[in-house]
Enzyme design. Structure first.
Site, mmCIF file in Angstrom:
data_model
loop_
_atom_site.group_PDB
_atom_site.id
_atom_site.type_symbol
_atom_site.label_atom_id
_atom_site.label_comp_id
_atom_site.label_asym_id
_atom_site.label_seq_id
_atom_site.Cartn_x
_atom_site.Cartn_y
_atom_site.Cartn_z
ATOM 1 N N CYS A 110 0.837 -1.201 0.000
ATOM 2 C CA CYS A 110 0.000 0.000 0.000
ATOM 3 C C CYS A 110 0.870 1.248 0.000
ATOM 4 C CB CYS A 110 -0.916 -0.011 1.224
ATOM 5 S SG CYS A 110 -2.099 1.363 1.269
ATOM 6 N N CYS A 189 -6.520 -10.155 -2.976
ATOM 7 C CA CYS A 189 -5.386 -10.320 -3.890
ATOM 8 C C CYS A 189 -4.588 -11.591 -3.612
ATOM 9 C CB CYS A 189 -4.458 -9.109 -3.794
ATOM 10 S SG CYS A 189 -5.120 -7.592 -4.526
#
Length: 209
Positions: A110, A189
């Protein structure tokens, strides 16, 4: 839960989004390991199955954290500290190096949505922090791993889990994403290669309270 990923390490698991991600990963059936500098920052009811006390900047601590792991989620942050740093990029470099040594290929990272903006439009007070996100991004792109680079807009701490959000490649979209939906995307994911090697923005629509 993916058949190939059972054990996942979360770096940044005591932060606003990281702590939610740990819970969502555990709820999805993954065994979650977290590396924390201060175990008191973990909630008493945290869902991690294994806690390693240490620092992402210490290679030995990262090695210990990644023992027996199949995938990694990186949600490193500096909380409210906007001063220049290399913590996120240096920590990511440690993680990537140990992953390669251990044969772990899947990593979800992130970073700031500002990496998808015109650099001239980034607020001056956020330039230094964005610079380290950029270095972190370079580490992931050059890693040769199955990375997913996630660049969310404003992360809303008070918006709910909807599991309904838009994922866009290489473009900043939307104004916000709830911490719950962002964590949900990170975990999703782990069971697909759809976003491997890609840079994505994730955004949702939320009713105002």
């Amino acid at each position: 839960m993916s058949g190939s990923v059972k054990n996942v390490a979360v770096f940044g698991g005591t932060g606003m989004t990281g702590s939610v991600t740990v819970g969502l990963a555990a709820a999805a059936g993954y065994n979650v390991t977290v590396l924390v500098r201060d175990p008191q920052r973990l909630a008493e009811d945290h869902a991690a199955s294994r806690v390693v006390v240490g620092d992402v900047l210490n290679r030995a601590d990262v090695q210990k954290t990644l023992e027996g792991q199949d995938a990694v989620i990186i949600v490193l942050g500096t909380r409210s500290d906007l001063s220049p740093t290399t913590m996120m990029s240096d920590g990511t470099r440690n993680i990537v190096d140990v992953m390669k040594a251990r044969g772990i290929s899947k990593v979800v990272g992130c970073m700031s949505a500002f990496l998808l903006w015109d650099r001239a439009k980034i607020p001056p007070r956020l330039i230094a922090l964005t610079a380290d996100h950029e270095r972190m991004y370079a580490v992931l792109k050059q890693s040769g791993l199955a990375y997913v680079a996630v660049m969310p807009p404003h992360i809303a701490g008070d918006s709910p889990l909807t599991k309904q959000y838009t994922v866009s490649e290489n473009i900043a979209t939307g104004r916000a994403i709830s911490k719950h939906d962002l964590g949900h995307f990170f975990v999703s994911c782990l069971s697909t290669s759809q976003w491997d090697g890609k840079t994505v923005s994730v955004s949702g629509e939320y009713k105002k309270p």
